[in-house]
Design a protein around this motif. Structure first.
Motif, short mmCIF file in Angstrom:
data_model
loop_
_atom_site.label_atom_id
_atom_site.label_comp_id
_atom_site.label_asym_id
_atom_site.label_seq_id
_atom_site.Cartn_x
_atom_site.Cartn_y
_atom_site.Cartn_z
N GLY A 1 35.06 -34.26 14.16
CA GLY A 1 35.60 -33.52 13.17
C GLY A 1 36.96 -32.73 13.40
N THR A 2 37.06 -32.48 14.61
CA THR A 2 38.01 -31.59 14.99
C THR A 2 39.21 -32.06 15.72
N GLN A 3 39.43 -33.27 15.66
CA GLN A 3 40.59 -33.85 16.66
C GLN A 3 41.80 -34.05 15.88
N ARG A 4 42.83 -33.95 16.68
CA ARG A 4 44.30 -33.93 16.08
C ARG A 4 44.57 -35.41 15.57
N ALA B 1 39.52 -44.58 3.32
CA ALA B 1 40.11 -43.21 3.58
C ALA B 1 41.83 -43.16 3.91
N ILE B 2 42.25 -44.32 4.56
CA ILE B 2 43.53 -44.28 4.66
C ILE B 2 44.53 -44.64 3.39
N ALA B 3 43.82 -45.53 2.77
CA ALA B 3 44.51 -45.79 1.32
C ALA B 3 44.61 -44.68 0.43
N LEU B 4 43.71 -43.71 0.31
CA LEU B 4 43.53 -42.68 -0.50
C LEU B 4 44.45 -41.43 0.00
N PRO C 1 41.97 -35.82 8.58
CA PRO C 1 40.70 -35.41 9.51
C PRO C 1 39.63 -36.46 9.19
N GLU C 2 39.34 -36.72 8.01
CA GLU C 2 38.37 -37.54 7.43
C GLU C 2 38.43 -38.87 8.31
#
Length: 743
Positions: free
Chosen positions: A363-366, A669-672, A682-683
């Motif tokens: 959850g913390t990656q660039r 998630a990409i679409a939204l 991040p998600e």
């Protein structure tokens, strides 16, 4: 009667000291290094081997290693459980967690903290040593165990022993990894012991120590522990430490205590942190060599030779470690222990070694963090493997599944799987894969055209393993999969794909399409009054795929008909879930109070795609509602993975997490994110990370564990080929969308 000792095994680790065998995704404790079981399994059996007295066992590990842990503990009666850290914060947090679990379950019991990756071959002497420290622990002291040095080792920590009282010594000071001259002096002068990293104490003693020395850390771990136990009881907990600082137990607590006791170990010990140590522990042959795997050695002496996945031939090696894995080779003198970590760092920085994929980093990656790993897994591992093993070169088409040993499985061939393999190779070709995509596309389409056509020009549902028709029924789901595969083949320049598309559309309209734009039958032999959402979703996907391939507005019109049916019948506005339709598609069927999160993700991705093509921004709200419901009610809190099926109130009805919903969640998630609103990048990174952590990394390279149980345990016995389509679609979408990060 001997007192109960609650044992906690710390099963974390960076996975670099025995690289390339040991990796972040599979550290050394999960390897069989000495030919007698994995280090973790040997540790657990040693702790269970106490001659007298109860020893409940707990394993504390990274959540991303859950599948590996559960594989090891499956045959062991722990009488304790598994505690999974979503974000590892070093050993101080782990010991605080162990203390809290002991106080909750066993009150002020004795506790033993032990590493999972040390070699201790003398079980009886191990427990004799531990038992001799119990009186000191009962007196409120924290007991450490020291090993008489056998040589001047600069890789170990040392403890200077103080005054002796009976079986225990005091502790004067700690020296962490001294230089060569200092280590030689310690051995020569005596009074210094190697620190075995094993601790014995009462739970209340440790609670008081944390509250006095690390009150903030204790409070934070306690809060995380209470949150976890409030949701899910032992024997398996998933702990989210939040922003707790990472600090070692030794630095945070041990080195600041004045009530320490030191017990001299009566057992043989090594932490197996070097090839030299492994060479000694594994039992060398008469020439001082240790061989692991398919190795042929000529005139070699004092060498550790290991190979995984291919043959290794070595001649004339003396005092060398030569380790070959499917993606790396390491060669160094056995005494150069520090070179392993440096080599691992070097290739990781070059993007050649998979980045650590533990859940605490997800959850913390660039933005774009997973790109090198995705490209490597997809183009260098999965696609080459499936291109080699997947095609059935005897009967034609593709195999339905592959075993974890890499061998294809003879099973009936579903039309959807044949089509999806064509799609996967065609899509990969468009994204730059240089494998034999055109040949595989041609072979796949030729096979289904030769063996799987119906009289109406459509496609049968299933073929036997030898290619004979097993189920001649025309199914909307299968027609959709073939149409999508043809669209990708057309984009790759296949000369016959467009003609096959038109023939398929004619058959679809004649056999399955209903009058009045009320959708499509499930199959040519199905209930004419029922409309199911899933076949329509795949038809929508195919129509949009052909619109992308040709720009033909007729495909967008077909897609719009499906979208209208979704809005009028499939979508439940009260619960924001997908249902089915009856009465020729005009009215919703009786709500059954359940949904599949994976289907929500698929529809969300496709609705946004339709919005982009048709200019219908009003429909984005549907996609957001589907996504929100799936995330809120359809995710396993212990693993973070989408469940198979849940009630509208979030009760798991099918608690198994398959791989394809995780892939579709990435696309949704990409679409939204592309549709505006909240930043979901991040998600997206987190979802890619979870796909690797649970499904891809624990499996052999290029394969996947399709089914994960509710507690993170792997349930798959084979690798279904149809999932490749989902993975290629999701991972190429991620590469495409995150391209700005690469720049």
């Amino acid at each position: 009667m001997n007192e109960q000792v609650v044992c906690f095994v710390l099963a974390g680790g960076a996975g670099t000291r025995l690289w390339p065998l040991s990796r972040p995704e599979k550290p050394k404790q999960f390897h069989d290094l000495c030919g007698a079981g994995t280090m973790l399994a040997r540790t657990l059996h040693r702790l269970k081997g106490r001659p007298e007295g109860a020893t409940p066992l707990f394993v504390i590990a990274a959540e991303r290693h859950a599948a590996l842990v559960h594989r090891e503990v499956a045959e062991i009666d722990l009488a304790g459980g598994v505690l999974l850290e979503q974000r590892g914060r070093d050993t101080a947090a782990a010991v605080a967690l162990a203390t809290l679990e002991t106080l909750r379950t066993f009150d002020d019991s004795l506790m033993l903290i032990a590493p999972s990756d040390h070699e201790i071959s003398t079980v009886g002497q191990f427990w004799e040593t531990v038992e001799s420290g119990i009186p000191a622990a009962n007196a409120g002291r924290v007991v450490l165990f020291g090993v008489e040095p056998q040589h001047a080792d600069t890789g170990y920590g040392y403890i200077e022993a103080g005054e002796r009282h009976g079986d225990v010594f005091g502790v004067r000071r700690f020296i962490e990894k001294p230089g060569r001259e200092t280590a030689e002096r310690f051995v020569r002068d005596g009074g210094f012991l190697w620190n075995a990293g094993i601790f014995l104490f009462h739970a209340e003693t440790m609670r008081r120590a944390f509250q006095a020395l690390q009150p903030a850390l204790w409070a934070a771990v306690e809060q995380a522990f209470q949150a976890a136990t409030g949701e899910k009881a032992a024997p398996r907990l998933s702990i989210d430490y939040g922003d707790i600082p990472a600090v070692s137990f030794d630095r945070a607590i041990i080195e600041r205590l004045d009530n320490l006791a030191l017990v001299l170990a009566r057992f043989a010990w090594t932490d197996l942190g070097s090839w030299e140590a492994l060479l000694a522990a594994a039992g060398p042959d008469e020439n001082g060599n240790v061989f692991a795997g398919d190795v042929a050695a000529i005139d070699c002496r004092g060498s550790y030779l290991s190979s995984e996945g291919r043959h290794l031939s070595v001649a004339g090696a003396e005092h060398l470690a030569i380790v070959s894995t499917p993606d790396a080779v390491f060669v160094a003198p056995v005494g150069r222990k520090h070179e392993m970590g440096r080599a691992a760092d070097s290739v990781r920085y070059q993007g050649l070694l998979p980045e650590p994929t533990r859940t605490e980093l997800i959850g913390t990656q660039r933005w774009g963090h997973w790109r090198p790993r995705v490209r490597r897994w997809l183009f260098e591992q999965a696609l080459p493997l499936w291109a080699n093993v997947g095609p059935d070169r005897r009967h034609g088409g593709f195999y339905e599944a592959i075993g974890f040993d890499g061998d294809a499985l003879d099973k009936p061939k579903r039309m959807r799987t044949m089509a999806r393999q064509v799609y996967a190779f065609a899509a990969a070709r468009r994204y730059g894969w240089d494998g034999p995509a055109d040949q595989l596309i041609d072979q796949g389409l030729a096979f289904i055209s030769r063996q799987g056509r119906t009289a109406a020009g459509g496609w049968v549902r299933a073929l036997d393993a030898d290619g004979t028709v097993l189920d001649p029924v025309e199914d909307s789901y299968d027609q959709a999969c073939v149409l999508l595969a043809l669209a990708e083949a057309h984009r790759c320049g296949h000369p016959g794909a467009l003609a096959l598309c038109h023939e398929t559309l004619v058959a679809l309209d004649v056999k399955l399409r209903t009058a009045g734009s009320f959708g499509y039958l499930d199959a040519s032999d199905a209930d004419p009054a029922r409309r199911r959402s899933n076949p329509h979703m795949h038809l929508l996907e195919a129509f949009l795929g052909w619109h992308e391939a040709t720009g033909d507005g007729g495909f967008l019109t077909r897609a719009e008909e499906v979208i209208d049916l979704f809005a009028s019948c499939f979508f439940d506005p009260e619960n924001w879930t997908l249902g089915e339709c009856s009465d020729a598609g005009r009215t919703p069927a009786n709500r059954i109070g359940e949904f599949e999160p994976g289907h929500h993700f698929e529809w969300a991705w496709l609705i946004v795609d339709f919005v982009r093509r048709a200019g219908r921004p009003d429909l984005v709200a549907f996609a957001r509602k589907l996504y929100a419901t799936a995330v809120a009610n359809g995710v396993n809190r212990a693993t973070g993975l989408a469940l198979g099926r849940v009630s509208t109130s979030g009760v798991p009805l099918d608690p198994v997490s398959r791989s394809w919903p995780q892939a579709e969640a990435i696309k949704a998630a990409i679409a939204l994110d592309s549709a505006g609103g909240a930043d979901l990048k991040p998600e997206i990174e987190e979802r890619v990370g979870r796909l690797f952590a649970w499904h891809l990394d624990p499996a052999p390279a290029g394969l996947w564990i399709d089914r994960i149980g509710p507690d993170g345990e792997p349930l798959a016995s084979e690798v279904p080929a149809s999932i490749l389509y989902h993975l290629v679609s999701a991972l190429t979408a991620y590469l495409d969308y995150s391209a700005d990060a690469a720049q």
